[in-house]
Design an enzyme around this catalytic site. Structure first.
Site, PDB file in Angstrom:
ATOM      1  N   GLU A  90       0.778  -1.407  -0.051  1.00 22.78           N
ATOM      2  CA  GLU A  90      -0.053  -0.090  -0.200  1.00 22.78           C
ATOM      3  C   GLU A  90       0.708   1.292   0.012  1.00 22.78           C
ATOM      4  OE1 GLU A  90      -3.046  -0.520   3.311  1.00 22.78           O
ATOM      5  OE2 GLU A  90      -3.438  -2.415   2.357  1.00 22.78           O
ATOM      6  N   ASN A 140       2.268  -5.340  -2.945  1.00 23.83           N
ATOM      7  CA  ASN A 140       0.955  -5.888  -2.666  1.00 23.83           C
ATOM      8  C   ASN A 140       0.088  -4.545  -2.528  1.00 23.83           C
ATOM      9  OD1 ASN A 140      -1.122  -7.960  -2.108  1.00 23.83           O
ATOM     10  ND2 ASN A 140      -0.709  -7.148   0.139  1.00 23.83           N
ATOM     11  N   HIS A 170     -10.312  -6.218  -2.249  1.00 26.47           N
ATOM     12  CA  HIS A 170     -11.082  -5.983  -1.152  1.00 26.47           C
ATOM     13  C   HIS A 170     -12.491  -5.386  -1.678  1.00 26.47           C
ATOM     14  CE1 HIS A 170      -8.678  -7.391   2.064  1.00 26.47           C
ATOM     15  NE2 HIS A 170      -7.663  -6.624   1.833  1.00 26.47           N
ATOM     16  N   GLU A 207      -5.649 -10.848  -1.128  1.00 29.26           N
ATOM     17  CA  GLU A 207      -6.749 -10.575   0.079  1.00 29.26           C
ATOM     18  C   GLU A 207      -8.279 -10.561  -0.050  1.00 29.26           C
ATOM     19  OE1 GLU A 207      -5.366  -7.314   2.216  1.00 29.26           O
ATOM     20  OE2 GLU A 207      -3.251  -7.940   1.930  1.00 29.26           O
ATOM     21  N   ASP A 220     -11.962 -10.306  -0.540  1.00 28.09           N
ATOM     22  CA  ASP A 220     -13.359 -10.605   0.360  1.00 28.09           C
ATOM     23  C   ASP A 220     -14.294  -9.428  -0.356  1.00 28.09           C
ATOM     24  OD1 ASP A 220     -12.389  -7.999   1.491  1.00 28.09           O
ATOM     25  OD2 ASP A 220     -11.770  -8.863   3.381  1.00 28.09           O
TER      26      ASP A 220
HETATM   27  O1  G3I Z   1      -3.557  -7.217  19.107  1.00 28.27           O
HETATM   28  C1  G3I Z   1      -4.589  -6.127  19.354  1.00 28.27           C
HETATM   29  C2  G3I Z   1      -5.177  -6.368  20.837  1.00 28.27           C
HETATM   30  O2  G3I Z   1      -4.146  -6.685  21.908  1.00 28.27           O
HETATM   31  C3  G3I Z   1      -6.255  -5.321  21.357  1.00 28.27           C
HETATM   32  O3  G3I Z   1      -6.708  -5.782  22.453  1.00 28.27           O
HETATM   33  C4  G3I Z   1      -7.123  -5.401  20.002  1.00 28.27           C
HETATM   34  C5  G3I Z   1      -8.134  -4.066  20.671  1.00 28.27           C
HETATM   35  O4  G3I Z   1      -8.523  -3.434  19.235  1.00 28.27           O
HETATM   36  O5  G3I Z   1      -6.755  -4.873  18.878  1.00 28.27           O
HETATM   37  C6  G3I Z   1      -5.637  -5.757  18.517  1.00 28.27           C
HETATM   38  O6  G3I Z   1      -5.106  -5.570  17.397  1.00 28.27           O
HETATM   39  C7  G3I Z   1      -5.747  -5.566  16.026  1.00 28.27           C
HETATM   40  C8  G3I Z   1      -5.072  -6.299  15.092  1.00 28.27           C
HETATM   41  O7  G3I Z   1      -5.857  -6.443  13.935  1.00 28.27           O
HETATM   42  C9  G3I Z   1      -5.057  -7.825  15.440  1.00 28.27           C
HETATM   43  O8  G3I Z   1      -6.218  -8.313  15.754  1.00 28.27           O
HETATM   44  C10 G3I Z   1      -5.796  -4.187  15.549  1.00 28.27           C
HETATM   45  O9  G3I Z   1      -6.691  -3.184  16.574  1.00 28.27           O
HETATM   46  C11 G3I Z   1      -6.550  -4.006  14.406  1.00 28.27           C
HETATM   47  O10 G3I Z   1      -6.437  -2.625  13.683  1.00 28.27           O
HETATM   48  C12 G3I Z   1      -5.756  -5.072  13.413  1.00 28.27           C
HETATM   49  O11 G3I Z   1      -6.542  -5.003  12.190  1.00 28.27           O
HETATM   50  C13 G3I Z   1      -5.775  -5.676  11.087  1.00 28.27           C
HETATM   51  C14 G3I Z   1      -5.525  -4.573  10.091  1.00 28.27           C
HETATM   52  O12 G3I Z   1      -4.967  -4.993   8.707  1.00 28.27           O
HETATM   53  C15 G3I Z   1      -4.919  -3.453  10.325  1.00 28.27           C
HETATM   54  O13 G3I Z   1      -4.528  -2.592   9.536  1.00 28.27           O
HETATM   55  C16 G3I Z   1      -6.738  -6.789  10.657  1.00 28.27           C
HETATM   56  O14 G3I Z   1      -6.668  -7.746  11.534  1.00 28.27           O
HETATM   57  C17 G3I Z   1      -6.005  -7.368   9.314  1.00 28.27           C
HETATM   58  O15 G3I Z   1      -6.777  -8.232   8.868  1.00 28.27           O
HETATM   59  C18 G3I Z   1      -5.716  -6.077   8.382  1.00 28.27           C
HETATM   60  O16 G3I Z   1      -5.250  -6.659   7.176  1.00 28.27           O
HETATM   61  C19 G3I Z   1      -4.782  -5.693   6.174  1.00 28.27           C
HETATM   62  C20 G3I Z   1      -3.791  -6.108   5.347  1.00 28.27           C
HETATM   63  O17 G3I Z   1      -2.555  -6.315   6.399  1.00 28.27           O
HETATM   64  C21 G3I Z   1      -3.360  -5.196   4.280  1.00 28.27           C
HETATM   65  N1  G3I Z   1      -4.427  -5.166   3.412  1.00 28.27           N
HETATM   66  C22 G3I Z   1      -5.625  -4.459   4.037  1.00 28.27           C
HETATM   67  C23 G3I Z   1      -6.106  -5.609   5.191  1.00 28.27           C
HETATM   68  C24 G3I Z   1      -7.399  -5.116   5.844  1.00 28.27           C
HETATM   69  O18 G3I Z   1      -7.225  -4.002   6.442  1.00 28.27           O
END
Ligand code: G3I
Length: 322
Positions: free
Chosen positions: A132, A173, A209, A239, A241
């Site tokens: 990105e 990516n 997405h 990715e 969905d």
């Molecule tokens: O690990 C913490 C946890 O300790 C905390 O309690 C909780 C509370 O919000 O957050 C947890 O972290 C989260 C993390 O995922 C793990 O679950 C973050 O808040 C959350 O923002 C994070 O989201 C991820 C996101 O990327 C962040 O940008 C998604 O799981 C993940 O699927 C997503 O993946 C991205 C790709 O890397 C790039 N392309 C887009 C895609 C979707 O956004």
């Protein structure tokens, strides 16, 4: 056994796979589904290999979460797409707001990539080296790397990763590069930029997405994939969905099945579209509802881990016979 991966492989692809995350691995029914290699021949860690997890403070590396996902994939005999080395998000504040000068940030970047790629050496089919890097209009996204180093941070990252694991395929990516337009053109220009530096870039990941009813047509996706392949790189759908307003109507699910089939059909049509990944397989663990309120139902399995037959069968049939 017949399944999404079996069909993709029969169609000449290297894998059909799913993203996953460490918090999900205690859900045994979920893990059983993920480990079914008829459906999934590949896994992408959704968060476990990002900078904030791997190097939360300077020079301190933590591989426990990434190792857990690699170990599961190896136990199952699944390939791993490693994700991601250089991204503006999930970047710890010591990097983001550290105020480093050009030379120091280059050395931090190289050190991070060298350490992480070396740790996972031999275990990653692909590395998403950079993620990105672009705005919607095709300009470079402002981030600490671009703002400090300039566009050269990209070829530097690719060259560094290639040294640390010469056998991993190195990918750029991004999302909204799945059909022709300013952002897709800019992603093609990133390929050319990295090549112009003499650095290795093997592939481009189309995140995909999408939104039910407004995904690019199969023909538009095929044409666009071919534009990347013409530059000498391969392509993967990384990715996918396809979200909708929840609860999904029957009509939305029917359209979603067609939309999934369009992307499968486009990848199938191009030999150099080598693999296909959905961003987790069940709505139970999709990232969508937490980011797009009121939306979701984006994946082929529902939140109770039940297969959506219409969507699943559309993907199977789009790959063709087993
Ligand atoms: O690990 C913490 C946890 O300790 C905390 O309690 C909780 C509370 O919000 O957050 C947890 O972290 C989260 C993390 O995922 C793990 O679950 C973050 O808040 C959350 O923002 C994070 O989201 C991820 C996101 O990327 C962040 O940008 C998604 O799981 C993940 O699927 C997503 O993946 C991205 C790709 O890397 C790039 N392309 C887009 C895609 C979707 O956004």
């Amino acid at each position: 056994a017949d399944g999404l991966n079996t069909r993709a492989v029969a169609a000449g692809k290297e894998y059909f796979g799913s993203a996953t995350d460490n918090g999900e691995l205690t859900d045994t029914a979920y893990v059983t589904g993920l480990s079914n290699t008829a459906d999934f021949g590949q896994i992408t860690p959704g968060n476990a290999m990002k900078w904030d997890t791997i190097e939360p403070s300077r020079g301190t590396f933590s591989y426990t979460k990434g190792d857990a996902i690699v170990a599961l994939a190896q136990k199952n005999g699944q390939k791993v797409r490693c994700h991601t080395l250089v991204w503006y998000s999930q970047l710890p504040s010591w990097v983001k707001t550290g105020g480093f000068d050009n030379a120091t940030l280059i050395s931090i970047l190289k050190n991070h990539i060298t350490e992480e790629v070396t740790h996972f050496k031999g275990q990653c089919l692909h590395w998403d080296v950079a993620n990105e890097a672009l705005n919607e209009d095709g300009t470079y996204r402002s981030n600490v790397f671009y703002d400090t180093i300039g566009p050269a941070y990209l070829p530097i990252a690719f060259a560094t990763a290639a040294l640390a694991d010469p056998d991993a395929k190195l990918y750029y990516n991004d999302y909204n590069i799945e059909s022709a337009g300013a952002k897709s053109t800019a992603a093609q220009n990133i390929v050319k930029l990295v090549q112009s530096y003499g650095a290795k870039i093997d592939g481009v990941g189309m995140q995909a997405h999408f939104i039910v009813g407004s995904t690019p047509s199969q023909a538009a996706q095929t044409t666009n994939i071919n534009a990347f392949v013409a530059l000498g790189v391969e392509v993967a759908i990384t990715e996918l969905d396809i979200r909708t307003t929840t609860p999904a109507t029957a009509a939305a699910v029917t359209q979603q099945a067609k939309d999934y089939a369009a992307t499968v059909g486009a990848c199938k049509a191009v030999a150099k579209c080598v693999g296909f990944t959905i961003w987790d397989y069940t709505d139970k663990y999709s990232w969508i509802p937490s980011v797009f309120s009121g939306q979701g139902a984006a994946l082929p399995w529902d939140a109770d881990l039940v297969k959506k037959a219409e969507v699943y069968d559309a993907i199977l049939n789009a790959w063709g016979s087993a």
